[in-house]
Design a protein around this motif. Structure first.
Motif, PDB file in Angstrom:
ATOM      1  N   LYS A 126     -25.352  45.512  20.201  1.00  0.00           N
ATOM      2  CA  LYS A 126     -24.150  44.892  19.645  1.00  0.00           C
ATOM      3  C   LYS A 126     -23.537  45.801  18.593  1.00  0.00           C
ATOM      4  CE  LYS A 126     -25.166  40.012  20.212  1.00  0.00           C
ATOM      5  NZ  LYS A 126     -25.473  38.750  19.545  1.00  0.00           N
TER       6      LYS A 126
ATOM      7  N   LEU B 297     -27.600  37.049  42.933  1.00  0.00           N
ATOM      8  CA  LEU B 297     -28.369  36.767  41.728  1.00  0.00           C
ATOM      9  C   LEU B 297     -28.111  35.318  41.356  1.00  0.00           C
ATOM     10  CD1 LEU B 297     -27.526  40.024  39.746  1.00  0.00           C
ATOM     11  CD2 LEU B 297     -29.486  39.589  41.196  1.00  0.00           C
TER      12      LEU B 297
ATOM     13  N   ARG C 143     -22.319  37.836  37.550  1.00  0.00           N
ATOM     14  CA  ARG C 143     -23.599  38.001  38.223  1.00  0.00           C
ATOM     15  C   ARG C 143     -23.453  38.693  39.562  1.00  0.00           C
ATOM     16  NH1 ARG C 143     -24.860  32.548  37.211  1.00  0.00           N
ATOM     17  NH2 ARG C 143     -24.605  32.133  39.426  1.00  0.00           N
TER      18      ARG C 143
ATOM     19  N   HIS D 118     -35.138  45.013  24.775  1.00  0.00           N
ATOM     20  CA  HIS D 118     -34.761  43.747  24.154  1.00  0.00           C
ATOM     21  C   HIS D 118     -33.874  43.880  22.918  1.00  0.00           C
ATOM     22  CE1 HIS D 118     -37.793  44.220  20.846  1.00  0.00           C
ATOM     23  NE2 HIS D 118     -38.263  45.067  21.727  1.00  0.00           N
TER      24      HIS D 118
ATOM     25  N   ASP E 201     -30.248  41.127  14.228  1.00  0.00           N
ATOM     26  CA  ASP E 201     -31.634  41.176  13.789  1.00  0.00           C
ATOM     27  C   ASP E 201     -32.110  42.599  13.989  1.00  0.00           C
ATOM     28  OD1 ASP E 201     -34.759  39.865  15.166  1.00  0.00           O
ATOM     29  OD2 ASP E 201     -34.294  40.767  13.228  1.00  0.00           O
TER      30      ASP E 201
ATOM     31  N   LEU F  32     -26.218  32.963  29.105  1.00  0.00           N
ATOM     32  CA  LEU F  32     -26.500  33.328  30.483  1.00  0.00           C
ATOM     33  C   LEU F  32     -25.217  33.838  31.130  1.00  0.00           C
ATOM     34  CD1 LEU F  32     -28.732  30.321  31.537  1.00  0.00           C
ATOM     35  CD2 LEU F  32     -29.448  32.638  31.095  1.00  0.00           C
TER      36      LEU F  32
ATOM     37  N   MET G  19     -44.800  35.647  26.743  1.00  0.00           N
ATOM     38  CA  MET G  19     -43.405  35.935  26.401  1.00  0.00           C
ATOM     39  C   MET G  19     -42.624  34.656  26.178  1.00  0.00           C
ATOM     40  SD  MET G  19     -40.208  35.824  28.185  1.00  0.00           S
ATOM     41  CE  MET G  19     -38.614  36.431  27.690  1.00  0.00           C
TER      42      MET G  19
ATOM     43  N   GLU H  99     -41.379  35.070  34.885  1.00  0.00           N
ATOM     44  CA  GLU H  99     -42.757  34.920  34.417  1.00  0.00           C
ATOM     45  C   GLU H  99     -43.401  33.678  35.008  1.00  0.00           C
ATOM     46  OE1 GLU H  99     -43.497  35.246  30.246  1.00  0.00           O
ATOM     47  OE2 GLU H  99     -43.678  37.396  30.518  1.00  0.00           O
TER      48      GLU H  99
ATOM     49  N   ASP I 102     -45.191  42.784  17.725  1.00  0.00           N
ATOM     50  CA  ASP I 102     -44.657  42.824  19.078  1.00  0.00           C
ATOM     51  C   ASP I 102     -43.336  42.092  19.156  1.00  0.00           C
ATOM     52  OD1 ASP I 102     -46.309  42.180  22.272  1.00  0.00           O
ATOM     53  OD2 ASP I 102     -44.997  43.770  21.562  1.00  0.00           O
ATOM     54  N   ARG I 103     -42.714  41.898  18.027  1.00  0.00           N
ATOM     55  CA  ARG I 103     -41.584  40.997  17.906  1.00  0.00           C
ATOM     56  C   ARG I 103     -40.392  41.456  18.726  1.00  0.00           C
ATOM     57  NH1 ARG I 103     -38.032  40.818  14.248  1.00  0.00           N
ATOM     58  NH2 ARG I 103     -37.219  38.986  13.195  1.00  0.00           N
ATOM     59  N   MET I 104     -39.778  40.487  19.397  1.00  0.00           N
ATOM     60  CA  MET I 104     -38.572  40.814  20.142  1.00  0.00           C
ATOM     61  C   MET I 104     -37.362  40.446  19.305  1.00  0.00           C
ATOM     62  SD  MET I 104     -39.683  39.714  23.993  1.00  0.00           S
ATOM     63  CE  MET I 104     -38.270  40.292  24.862  1.00  0.00           C
ATOM     64  N   ASP I 105     -36.252  41.062  19.642  1.00  0.00           N
ATOM     65  CA  ASP I 105     -35.012  40.879  18.899  1.00  0.00           C
ATOM     66  C   ASP I 105     -34.531  39.429  18.990  1.00  0.00           C
ATOM     67  OD1 ASP I 105     -32.470  41.070  17.848  1.00  0.00           O
ATOM     68  OD2 ASP I 105     -32.087  43.007  18.781  1.00  0.00           O
ATOM     69  N   GLN I 106     -34.438  38.768  17.826  1.00  0.00           N
ATOM     70  CA  GLN I 106     -34.052  37.355  17.831  1.00  0.00           C
ATOM     71  C   GLN I 106     -32.610  37.141  18.274  1.00  0.00           C
ATOM     72  OE1 GLN I 106     -36.385  34.776  16.740  1.00  0.00           O
ATOM     73  NE2 GLN I 106     -37.718  36.504  17.039  1.00  0.00           N
ATOM     74  N   ALA I 107     -31.816  38.211  18.212  1.00  0.00           N
ATOM     75  CA  ALA I 107     -30.424  38.068  18.651  1.00  0.00           C
ATOM     76  C   ALA I 107     -30.335  37.758  20.145  1.00  0.00           C
ATOM     77  CB  ALA I 107     -29.638  39.345  18.330  1.00  0.00           C
ATOM     78  N   LEU I 108     -31.446  37.982  20.858  1.00  0.00           N
ATOM     79  CA  LEU I 108     -31.466  37.638  22.286  1.00  0.00           C
ATOM     80  C   LEU I 108     -31.214  36.158  22.492  1.00  0.00           C
ATOM     81  CD1 LEU I 108     -34.489  39.551  23.847  1.00  0.00           C
ATOM     82  CD2 LEU I 108     -32.092  39.900  24.306  1.00  0.00           C
TER      83      LEU I 108
ATOM     84  N   PRO J 225     -36.544  44.686  14.485  1.00  0.00           N
ATOM     85  CA  PRO J 225     -37.239  45.434  15.544  1.00  0.00           C
ATOM     86  C   PRO J 225     -36.791  46.886  15.622  1.00  0.00           C
ATOM     87  CG  PRO J 225     -36.502  43.334  16.393  1.00  0.00           C
ATOM     88  CD  PRO J 225     -35.890  43.479  15.048  1.00  0.00           C
TER      89      PRO J 225
ATOM     90  N   ARG K  57     -44.178  35.389  19.229  1.00  0.00           N
ATOM     91  CA  ARG K  57     -44.925  36.617  19.429  1.00  0.00           C
ATOM     92  C   ARG K  57     -45.466  37.126  18.100  1.00  0.00           C
ATOM     93  NH1 ARG K  57     -43.653  38.736  24.584  1.00  0.00           N
ATOM     94  NH2 ARG K  57     -44.537  40.723  24.037  1.00  0.00           N
TER      95      ARG K  57
ATOM     96  N   ALA L 165     -31.032  43.628  21.450  1.00  0.00           N
ATOM     97  CA  ALA L 165     -29.652  43.179  21.613  1.00  0.00           C
ATOM     98  C   ALA L 165     -28.821  43.517  20.383  1.00  0.00           C
ATOM     99  CB  ALA L 165     -29.637  41.677  21.865  1.00  0.00           C
ATOM    100  N   SER L 166     -29.423  43.419  19.180  1.00  0.00           N
ATOM    101  CA  SER L 166     -28.677  43.710  17.960  1.00  0.00           C
ATOM    102  C   SER L 166     -28.242  45.158  17.918  1.00  0.00           C
ATOM    103  CB  SER L 166     -29.536  43.430  16.738  1.00  0.00           C
ATOM    104  OG  SER L 166     -29.931  42.093  16.730  1.00  0.00           O
TER     105      SER L 166
ATOM    106  N   ASP M 194     -25.528  38.305  11.921  1.00  0.00           N
ATOM    107  CA  ASP M 194     -25.874  37.901  13.283  1.00  0.00           C
ATOM    108  C   ASP M 194     -26.758  38.933  13.976  1.00  0.00           C
ATOM    109  OD1 ASP M 194     -23.102  39.142  15.242  1.00  0.00           O
ATOM    110  OD2 ASP M 194     -23.846  39.788  13.291  1.00  0.00           O
TER     111      ASP M 194
ATOM    112  N   GLU N 139     -29.177  34.407  21.158  1.00  0.00           N
ATOM    113  CA  GLU N 139     -27.760  34.070  21.143  1.00  0.00           C
ATOM    114  C   GLU N 139     -27.002  34.621  22.336  1.00  0.00           C
ATOM    115  OE1 GLU N 139     -26.519  35.244  17.236  1.00  0.00           O
ATOM    116  OE2 GLU N 139     -28.352  34.177  16.624  1.00  0.00           O
ATOM    117  N   CYS N 140     -27.724  35.303  23.218  1.00  0.00           N
ATOM    118  CA  CYS N 140     -27.039  35.809  24.407  1.00  0.00           C
ATOM    119  C   CYS N 140     -26.906  34.679  25.403  1.00  0.00           C
ATOM    120  CB  CYS N 140     -27.836  36.946  25.034  1.00  0.00           C
ATOM    121  SG  CYS N 140     -27.895  38.412  24.008  1.00  0.00           S
TER     122      CYS N 140
END
Lengths: 103, 215
Positions: free
Chosen positions: B211, B164, A28, B205, B40, A22, A1, B174, A11-17, B43, A7, B207-208, B38, A19-20
């Protein structure tokens, strides 16, 4: 991961992640989570109860800073001791050899 | 709207069709804020195509939807807070062949498919596919009520001494705890430990997609 971009396509994950941002401290706070509250707590427990078991995990686990430095300094000292001990033994052996067989 | 009259085949959904699908499934409040650069959504469309592919097995015998428009229409009805039975009757009127034994199953499957594509939650009443995903069952009433019931389960665990830290991220999970992240398309599965040894956690996952919902 670990690298989002590497990846396989299926199995592609959303690339917009990427830009998130922390979460900041105020976001939190566990009380702020309504639905994910229990899941987060269980995950945190699994995280806290885990002990590093591979060298890679030992290296990355810096939760306890003092312990991490102590451990790795000790490892480094061990390596150096063995290294220099080995060099000295070889040199000593060479000296003995030279002493018995002067040319 | 002609782009929505195409069959959701597993091959490719073209960009124009994608835009239409997005705009129809989730109409934005303010069209001026529709910015796709902005987001994606690749997915999401992989998920869309997979769901349609799975639903159309057996020559599409198990589902009524044949085009994107069919899916959008059902989704719209759900947004209008129509109860499941009312939507069922609307769909029944569209059936070409009536009186089949599996008629109820076909109507159920169609509504569930549209709900899944609309919300990215594994909404299903059928056990046709063995899946490790957590299902949400919507058998009657409005979809809104069904989701409220599912997502307002009261908190059980106490949270004393739970902090947290900033270091509590997917990467450290991981690297340090050896807990693998498994991406999931089911929002109901988010943050669920899915294996016996508690070493794999499912993470939603998209996020788009999320959003886009808030626009």
């Amino acid at each position: 991961m670990t690298d989002l971009r590497k990846r396989p396509e299926s199995d592609r994950m959303d690339q917009a992640l990427l830009e998130c941002d922390l979460l900041r401290l105020e976001d939190r706070q566990i009380e702020k989570f309504h639905f994910w509250h229990d899941s987060l707590i269980m995950l945190k427990q699994a995280f806290d109860n885990s002990q590093p078991s591979t060298i890679s995990q030992w290296w990355w686990d810096r939760r306890n800073g003092v312990q991490w430095y102590t451990f790795w300094v000790a490892v480094w000292v061990l390596i150096l001791t063995i290294l220099f001990g080995l060099i000295q033994s070889i040199e000593g052996a060479l000296q003995v050899y030279k002493a018995y067989h002067p040319n | 709207m002609t782009r929505l009259d195409t069959v959701p085949k597993p091959a490719v959904i073209h960009d124009e069709a994608r835009q239409e699908i997005i705009q129809n499934l989730w109409p934005a409040c303010d069209s001026a804020t529709l910015r796709y650069d902005d987001l994606d959504l690749e997915p999401y469309f992989c998920y869309y195509v997979r769901q349609c592919h799975d639903a159309l097995i057996d020559g599409g015998r198990h589902v009524l939807a044949r085009t994107h428009q069919d899916i959008v229409d059902v989704a719209r009805k759900m947004e209008e807070d129509e109860p499941r039975d009312a939507i069922r009757e609307v769909l029944r009127a569209r059936l070409v062949t009536r009186g089949r034994r599996s008629e109820e199953d076909i109507l159920d499957a169609s509504m569930d498919l549209a709900a899944r594509l609309h919300l990215m939650i594994h909404i299903t009443n059928s056990d046709l596919f063995i899946s490790r995903q957590l299902p949400v069952r919507w058998s009657s009433g409005t979809l809104q009520r069904c989701l409220e019931n599912h997502f307002s389960i009261p908190q059980v665990l106490g949270n004393d001494h739970i902090k947290l830290e900033p270091g509590f991220t997917a990467v450290t999970l991981e690297r340090i705890a050896g807990i693998q992240i498994k991406p999931t398309d089911n929002l109901a599965d988010h943050l669920r430990l899915i294996d016996r040894e508690d070493k794999i956690v499912a993470v939603f996952h998209h996020a788009s997609f999320l959003k886009r919902q808030t626009r």
